[in-house]
Write a protein that holds these residues in place. Structure first.
Motif, mmCIF file in Angstrom:
data_model
loop_
_atom_site.group_PDB
_atom_site.id
_atom_site.type_symbol
_atom_site.label_atom_id
_atom_site.label_comp_id
_atom_site.label_asym_id
_atom_site.label_seq_id
_atom_site.Cartn_x
_atom_site.Cartn_y
_atom_site.Cartn_z
ATOM 1 N N PHE A 1 0.827 -1.219 0.000
ATOM 2 C CA PHE A 1 0.000 0.000 0.000
ATOM 3 C C PHE A 1 0.846 1.247 0.000
ATOM 4 C CE2 PHE A 1 -4.536 -0.887 0.217
ATOM 5 C CZ PHE A 1 -4.518 -2.271 0.322
ATOM 6 N N LEU A 2 2.022 1.182 0.651
ATOM 7 C CA LEU A 2 2.867 2.387 0.698
ATOM 8 C C LEU A 2 3.587 2.611 -0.631
ATOM 9 C CD1 LEU A 2 4.711 2.445 4.172
ATOM 10 C CD2 LEU A 2 3.027 4.074 3.264
ATOM 11 N N TYR A 3 4.076 1.536 -1.234
ATOM 12 C CA TYR A 3 4.969 1.727 -2.389
ATOM 13 C C TYR A 3 4.473 1.080 -3.673
ATOM 14 C CZ TYR A 3 8.160 2.877 1.424
ATOM 15 O OH TYR A 3 8.726 3.438 2.551
ATOM 16 N N GLY A 4 3.374 0.315 -3.613
ATOM 17 C CA GLY A 4 2.995 -0.497 -4.763
ATOM 18 C C GLY A 4 1.911 0.109 -5.623
ATOM 19 N N ARG A 5 1.838 -0.429 -6.868
ATOM 20 C CA ARG A 5 0.734 -0.077 -7.761
ATOM 21 C C ARG A 5 0.185 -1.400 -8.286
ATOM 22 N NH1 ARG A 5 0.061 4.983 -9.311
ATOM 23 N NH2 ARG A 5 -1.050 4.297 -11.191
ATOM 24 N N VAL A 6 -1.101 -1.603 -8.219
ATOM 25 C CA VAL A 6 -1.666 -2.923 -8.477
ATOM 26 C C VAL A 6 -2.024 -3.133 -9.948
ATOM 27 C CG1 VAL A 6 -4.060 -2.321 -8.001
ATOM 28 C CG2 VAL A 6 -3.246 -4.618 -7.508
ATOM 29 N N PHE B 1 3.864 0.969 -15.598
ATOM 30 C CA PHE B 1 3.083 1.975 -14.871
ATOM 31 C C PHE B 1 1.701 2.260 -15.491
ATOM 32 C CE2 PHE B 1 2.934 5.336 -11.731
ATOM 33 C CZ PHE B 1 2.085 6.286 -12.302
ATOM 34 N N PRO B 2 1.613 2.473 -16.812
ATOM 35 C CA PRO B 2 0.307 2.847 -17.379
ATOM 36 C C PRO B 2 -0.777 1.795 -17.174
ATOM 37 C CG PRO B 2 2.080 3.187 -18.973
ATOM 38 C CD PRO B 2 2.667 2.404 -17.851
ATOM 39 N N TYR B 3 -0.367 0.576 -16.880
ATOM 40 C CA TYR B 3 -1.356 -0.506 -16.736
ATOM 41 C C TYR B 3 -1.604 -0.847 -15.269
ATOM 42 C CZ TYR B 3 0.290 -0.740 -21.503
ATOM 43 O OH TYR B 3 0.656 -0.392 -22.773
ATOM 44 N N THR B 4 -1.191 0.055 -14.393
ATOM 45 C CA THR B 4 -1.367 -0.197 -12.958
ATOM 46 C C THR B 4 -2.155 0.958 -12.354
ATOM 47 O OG1 THR B 4 0.634 1.072 -12.337
ATOM 48 C CG2 THR B 4 0.921 -1.293 -12.854
ATOM 49 N N ARG B 5 -2.628 0.748 -11.133
ATOM 50 C CA ARG B 5 -3.320 1.828 -10.412
ATOM 51 C C ARG B 5 -2.960 1.710 -8.938
ATOM 52 N NH1 ARG B 5 -6.867 -0.784 -7.539
ATOM 53 N NH2 ARG B 5 -7.775 -2.746 -8.319
ATOM 54 N N LEU B 6 -3.204 2.793 -8.184
ATOM 55 C CA LEU B 6 -2.973 2.743 -6.754
ATOM 56 C C LEU B 6 -3.982 1.775 -6.139
ATOM 57 C CD1 LEU B 6 -2.389 6.539 -6.053
ATOM 58 C CD2 LEU B 6 -0.685 4.685 -5.915
ATOM 59 N N TRP B 7 -3.605 1.140 -5.065
ATOM 60 C CA TRP B 7 -4.470 0.123 -4.455
ATOM 61 C C TRP B 7 -5.848 0.664 -4.087
ATOM 62 C CZ3 TRP B 7 -4.991 -4.904 -3.305
ATOM 63 C CH2 TRP B 7 -3.907 -5.741 -3.634
ATOM 64 N N ILE C 1 7.760 -7.000 -20.440
ATOM 65 C CA ILE C 1 7.121 -6.474 -19.224
ATOM 66 C C ILE C 1 5.881 -5.679 -19.629
ATOM 67 C CG2 ILE C 1 7.374 -4.640 -17.472
ATOM 68 C CD1 ILE C 1 8.490 -7.318 -16.524
ATOM 69 N N GLU C 2 5.984 -4.869 -20.665
ATOM 70 C CA GLU C 2 4.807 -4.092 -21.086
ATOM 71 C C GLU C 2 3.696 -5.024 -21.545
ATOM 72 O OE1 GLU C 2 5.501 -0.691 -23.459
ATOM 73 O OE2 GLU C 2 3.343 -0.215 -23.514
ATOM 74 N N GLN C 3 4.053 -6.050 -22.327
ATOM 75 C CA GLN C 3 3.013 -6.992 -22.798
ATOM 76 C C GLN C 3 2.385 -7.739 -21.621
ATOM 77 O OE1 GLN C 3 5.057 -9.555 -25.585
ATOM 78 N NE2 GLN C 3 5.963 -7.766 -26.580
ATOM 79 N N LEU C 4 3.215 -8.062 -20.641
ATOM 80 C CA LEU C 4 2.699 -8.813 -19.481
ATOM 81 C C LEU C 4 1.654 -7.996 -18.741
ATOM 82 C CD1 LEU C 4 3.162 -11.398 -17.624
ATOM 83 C CD2 LEU C 4 4.669 -9.919 -16.280
ATOM 84 N N PHE C 5 1.962 -6.730 -18.449
ATOM 85 C CA PHE C 5 1.037 -5.913 -17.654
ATOM 86 C C PHE C 5 -0.089 -5.324 -18.481
ATOM 87 C CE2 PHE C 5 2.739 -6.392 -13.545
ATOM 88 C CZ PHE C 5 4.095 -6.618 -13.705
#
Ligand code: 6PG
Length: 295
Positions: free
Chosen positions: A43-48, A287-293, A251-255
């Motif tokens: 929660f402090l450092y991650g993006r889901v 990053f573009p495929y993630t969001r804050l928890w 990595i981009e294709q994975l996320f």
């Protein structure tokens, strides 16, 4: 009026359900303090993302949290079992852990057991050995008892015998109660062909569902390998340590969800609690495929 009462009753029931859930969650965290550490990190450092939680690869932060989880696991179960990865990337983590051995002498190092997620089939003093990498960068000076180091054996003439011997060692340590050996954390890297551990694209061992350890073949020297199998990896808490521009497209294709599903890294599936420690260039691609928890 009756309808309003019905709605308010439903709202009250909902609040009680949330209250009950919150109490259950709080109790779970009290009983599993290592999960508190993981959640704080996420929660402090991650993006889901569906594949897991993406973190910026900061070696001292990774080492600190890894040891905090070890400390909580030892408090909880008297032991912490880690499976180390190979390749070049984890060397920086091992050196950060070596520094912690000096800075944190109070850590229960003697209750930490180290295993490996895969190994090249070469002698343990061969510079290509994954055990040799960890030993030179961390374990030679670490206050971890030698009997707590469980390298994959590479002295057998037949790698099949080595795989079965290591599986027997895992079963002796973890017991046969669980379907798979449950490590506190399994470290993994990723190759730019999408391999993980020593599970390479197209290798029939990717279909293995029963065994915990198998011989495998790499496309490059040293070709003979030993590796934990896909079901064992999928059952565990995974920390991926991935760096290097050459891995950026994958990595981009994975996320982004566009990766070839037959690649080993894609075959792992999805697990929100898996952590992806990504170097700067890779973090930017995910990053573009993630969001804050909490969004
Ligand atoms: C190995 C590793 C392998 C490694 C990846 C990434 O034995 O080579 O277990 O899976 O993690 O190939 O390697 P780098 O960290 O060197 O990029």
């Amino acid at each position: 009026m009756a309808q309003q009462n019905g709605q308010s009753l439903q709202r009250v029931r909902q609040v009680f359900r949330y209250e009950e859930q919150l109490r259950a969650n709080a109790q779970f965290l009290e009983e599993n303090p290592d999960m508190k550490v993981r959640l704080r990190l996420m929660f402090l450092y991650g993006r889901v993302n569906g594949r897991g939680t993406v973190l910026y690869l900061n070696w001292s932060r990774a080492a600190d949290y890894l040891l905090e989880i070890c400390t909580e696991a030892i408090k909880l179960r008297g032991v912490c079992n880690l499976a180390l990865s190979g390749g070049k990337t984890p060397e920086a983590l091992f050196r950060a852990l070596a520094r912690q051995c000096i800075l944190q002498p109070t850590t229960d190092w003697q209750h930490i057991h180290l295993f490996w997620s895969d190994e090249r089939y070469v002698p343990h003093d061969d510079p290509r050995s994954n055990f040799a990498l960890a030993y030179e960068a961390w374990l030679r000076e670490a206050p971890i008892p030698r009997e707590n180091l469980h390298p994959m054996p590479t002295r057998y003439a037949n790698p099949e015998d080595a795989a079965r011997a290591y599986e027997a060692e895992l079963r002796a340590h973890f017991g046969d109660a669980d379907e798979y050996p449950m490590f506190d954390i399994v470290l993994l890297g990723m190759g730019n062909d999408g391999h993980i551990a020593s599970l390479f694209p197209g290798d029939p061992v990717l279909e293995e569902t029963e065994r915990w350890v198998v011989p495998s073949r790499a496309p490059a020297e040293p070709r003979q390998r030993l590796t934990l199998t896909l079901p064992v990896l999928k059952a565990n808490h995974l920390w991926f340590l991935v760096a290097g521009e050459s891995k950026a497209p994958l990595i981009e294709q994975l996320f982004a969800g566009t990766i070839d599903p037959t690649l080993p890294v894609a075959m792992l599936g999805e697990e929100l609690t898996w952590l992806w420690w990504l170097s700067e260039e890779l973090f930017a691609r995910a990053f573009p495929y993630t969001r804050l928890w909490w969004r």
